[in-house]
Design a protein around this motif. Structure first.
Motif, PDB file in Angstrom:
ATOM      1  N   GLU A  32     -11.369   7.799   3.170  1.00 17.37           N
ATOM      2  CA  GLU A  32     -10.074   7.635   2.495  1.00 17.37           C
ATOM      3  C   GLU A  32      -9.844   8.765   1.494  1.00 17.37           C
ATOM      4  O   GLU A  32      -8.740   9.316   1.402  1.00 17.37           O
ATOM      5  CB  GLU A  32     -10.025   6.276   1.778  1.00 17.37           C
ATOM      6  CG  GLU A  32      -9.875   5.088   2.709  1.00 17.37           C
ATOM      7  CD  GLU A  32     -10.019   3.758   1.975  1.00 17.37           C
ATOM      8  OE1 GLU A  32      -9.468   2.758   2.467  1.00 17.37           O
ATOM      9  OE2 GLU A  32     -10.691   3.726   0.912  1.00 17.37           O
TER      10      GLU A  32
ATOM     11  N   ALA B  43       0.852  -1.182   0.000  1.00 18.39           N
ATOM     12  CA  ALA B  43       0.000   0.000   0.000  1.00 18.39           C
ATOM     13  C   ALA B  43       0.891   1.236   0.000  1.00 18.39           C
ATOM     14  O   ALA B  43       2.041   1.189   0.467  1.00 18.39           O
ATOM     15  CB  ALA B  43      -0.911   0.000   1.223  1.00 18.39           C
TER      16      ALA B  43
ATOM     17  N   PRO C  29      -5.944   1.801  -3.708  1.00 16.25           N
ATOM     18  CA  PRO C  29      -7.289   1.194  -3.826  1.00 16.25           C
ATOM     19  C   PRO C  29      -7.966   1.568  -5.145  1.00 16.25           C
ATOM     20  O   PRO C  29      -7.820   2.691  -5.634  1.00 16.25           O
ATOM     21  CB  PRO C  29      -8.047   1.792  -2.628  1.00 16.25           C
ATOM     22  CG  PRO C  29      -6.994   2.295  -1.694  1.00 16.25           C
ATOM     23  CD  PRO C  29      -5.846   2.697  -2.544  1.00 16.25           C
ATOM     24  N   HIS C  30      -8.684   0.632  -5.718  1.00 16.98           N
ATOM     25  CA  HIS C  30      -9.449   0.925  -6.929  1.00 16.98           C
ATOM     26  C   HIS C  30     -10.613   1.874  -6.615  1.00 16.98           C
ATOM     27  O   HIS C  30     -10.972   2.734  -7.429  1.00 16.98           O
ATOM     28  CB  HIS C  30      -9.988  -0.361  -7.554  1.00 16.98           C
ATOM     29  CG  HIS C  30      -8.918  -1.238  -8.129  1.00 16.98           C
ATOM     30  ND1 HIS C  30      -8.159  -0.870  -9.207  1.00 16.98           N
ATOM     31  CD2 HIS C  30      -8.456  -2.460  -7.756  1.00 16.98           C
ATOM     32  CE1 HIS C  30      -7.296  -1.830  -9.498  1.00 16.98           C
ATOM     33  NE2 HIS C  30      -7.458  -2.808  -8.625  1.00 16.98           N
TER      34      HIS C  30
END
Length: 325
Positions: free
Chosen positions: A306, A240, A299-300
Motif C-alpha cells: 500500500e 476510502a 488507513p492508520h
C-alpha cells in the motif's frame, strides 16, 4: 406558558390573518427556534410557544373559541355563549376591584353580579366559594352544573427509530387523582417538539364535567448514528480515498432499512449525497430526505505494498488539494 400570551403576537400575525399567512409565519419561526438548530437555552421554550400557537390558530374551531374566550378557551364550557362569558368575567373583575383580594381579610359590600350569584357583606368568611367559582363560568359549579377538567402536558422521549416507525408506548401520568398508566399510540413520522393530542385524557372535571385533554410533547433523543434536521436525517458516510476518487456503491443503514448510496467519482469530504424520501415519514405530505455526509478515511497503518502504491501515486499525480480552483 403560551396560554398566558397572545397566540397572534407569538406568530407575529394580525388577528385577521389567513391560513396561509399563519402557516408561513409558523414555518419561518419554527426554522429559527427549533432546538436542533438554535442552541440558545431559551429557544426550546420559545419553540413550544410557537407550536402551541400554531396548533390552535390553524384549527378553525379552536381558533374561533380562542378569539371568543382568549386564554381561557380550553376551560370554558363548550355550550357557553361568548356574551355570557364576557359578562361573567366583567362581574368577577368588578367584584374583585370593589373589595380587593377575595381570599384576604377586610370587610366590604359585595354586589349581585352576575345574576344568581350572591355574596355576603362583612368578612371573607361569608364568601360562598362554590358560587364564586360557578359565577365565573356562568353559574356552573357544584350547585349549578359541571366544570370541565383542565388540559395537561407531558413530555415523551423517543429514539429516532421510534419516531420513524411509530408504535405503542406505555406512559405514566401524574395528576391530582394519582398516577395513571396509559398505553398511547405514536404515529409514524413525529418530529421533535410535536404535540400529540389525546382527547379526554387530561385532568378530570368537577361535578361530572368532561375531562380535559392530554398533550404529549415529543422529544427525540440524541442518536449515535443519526442527526435530525426537521424530517431530514443525516448520517456519516466514511469512504476510502479510492472510493471517493473512483466512485463506488456503498450500502448504509437507515431507520427504514438498508439503502445503497451511489458515490460519484471525485467525491471529497464534506459532500452530501441525498437519498430522496428516506428521512422521517410525513403522514400529511412529502417525507424528509436522508443525507449521507461524506468523510474520506485513510488507513492508520499501511502495508508495504500500500505504501509503495501511494508513493507511486504521489509521484505521478498532478493533483494539489491546496491549490485554489
Amino acid at each position: 406558558m403560551a396560554s398566558d400570551t397572545d397566540f397572534y403576537s407569538i406568530l407575529g400575525v394580525s388577528r385577521d390573518a389567513g391560513k396561509d399567512e399563519i402557516q408561513r409565519a409558523y414555518r419561518k419561526l419554527a426554522r429559527e427556534y427549533h432546538p436542533d438548530v438554535n442552541k440558545d437555552p431559551a429557544a426550546e421554550e420559545r419553540f413550544k410557544q410557537i407550536s402551541e400557537a400554531y396548533d390552535v390558530l390553524r384549527d378553525p374551531k379552536q381558533r374561533e373559541r380562542y378569539d371568543a374566550f382568549g386564554p381561557d378557551f380550553r376551560r370554558v364550557p363548550p355550550d357557553m355563549d361568548p356574551a355570557d362569558y364576557a359578562r361573567a368575567r366583567a362581574g368577577a373583575e368588578r367584584r374583585t376591584s370593589s373589595r380587593g383580594d377575595p381570599w384576604g381579610g377586610g370587610t366590604g359590600t359585595w354586589e349581585e353580579w352576575p345574576e344568581g350569584v350572591r355574596f355576603s357583606s362583612g368578612s371573607a368568611e361569608g364568601i360562598d366559594l362554590d358560587d364564586l367559582l360557578g359565577g365565573i363560568f356562568g353559574g356552573r359549579g357544584r350547585r349549578g352544573g359541571p366544570i370541565p377538567g383542565s388540559d395537561q402536558e407531558v413530555e415523551i422521549e423517543l429514539s429516532v427509530e421510534d419516531a420513524y416507525h411509530g408504535g405503542s408506548r406505555s406512559l405514566t401520568v401524574e395528576g391530582a387523582g394519582g398516577t395513571r398508566t396509559l398505553n398511547v399510540k405514536i404515529p409514524p413520522g413525529v418530529v421533535n417538539g410535536q404535540r400529540i393530542r389525546l382527547g379526554g385524557q387530561g385532568a378530570q372535571g368537577l361535578g361530572g364535567g368532561a375531562a380535559g385533554d392530554l398533550y404529549l410533547i415529543v422529544r427525540i433523543a440524541d442518536h449515535p448514528r443519526y442527526r435530525l434536521d426537521g424530517r431530514d436525517i443525516h448520517v456519516d458516510l466514511p469512504l476510502a480515498a479510492w472510493e471517493g476518487a473512483l466512485g463506488a456503491s456503498v450500502e448504509i443503514t437507515t431507520p427504514g432499512g438498508p439503502a445503497t448510496v451511489k458515490v460519484p467519482k471525485g467525491t471529497s469530504t464534506g459532500r452530501q449525497l441525498r437519498l430522496r424520501g428516506r428521512g422521517l415519514p410525513n403522514p400529511k405530505g412529502r417525507p424528509g430526505d436522508l443525507y449521507a455526509d461524506v468523510k474520506l478515511m485513510v488507513p492508520h497503518r499501511l502495508t508495504r505494498e500500500e505504501e509503495r502504491l501511494f508513493e507511486e501515486l504521489a509521484g505521478t499525480s498532478k493533483f494539489d488539494p491546496r491549490r485554489r480552483r
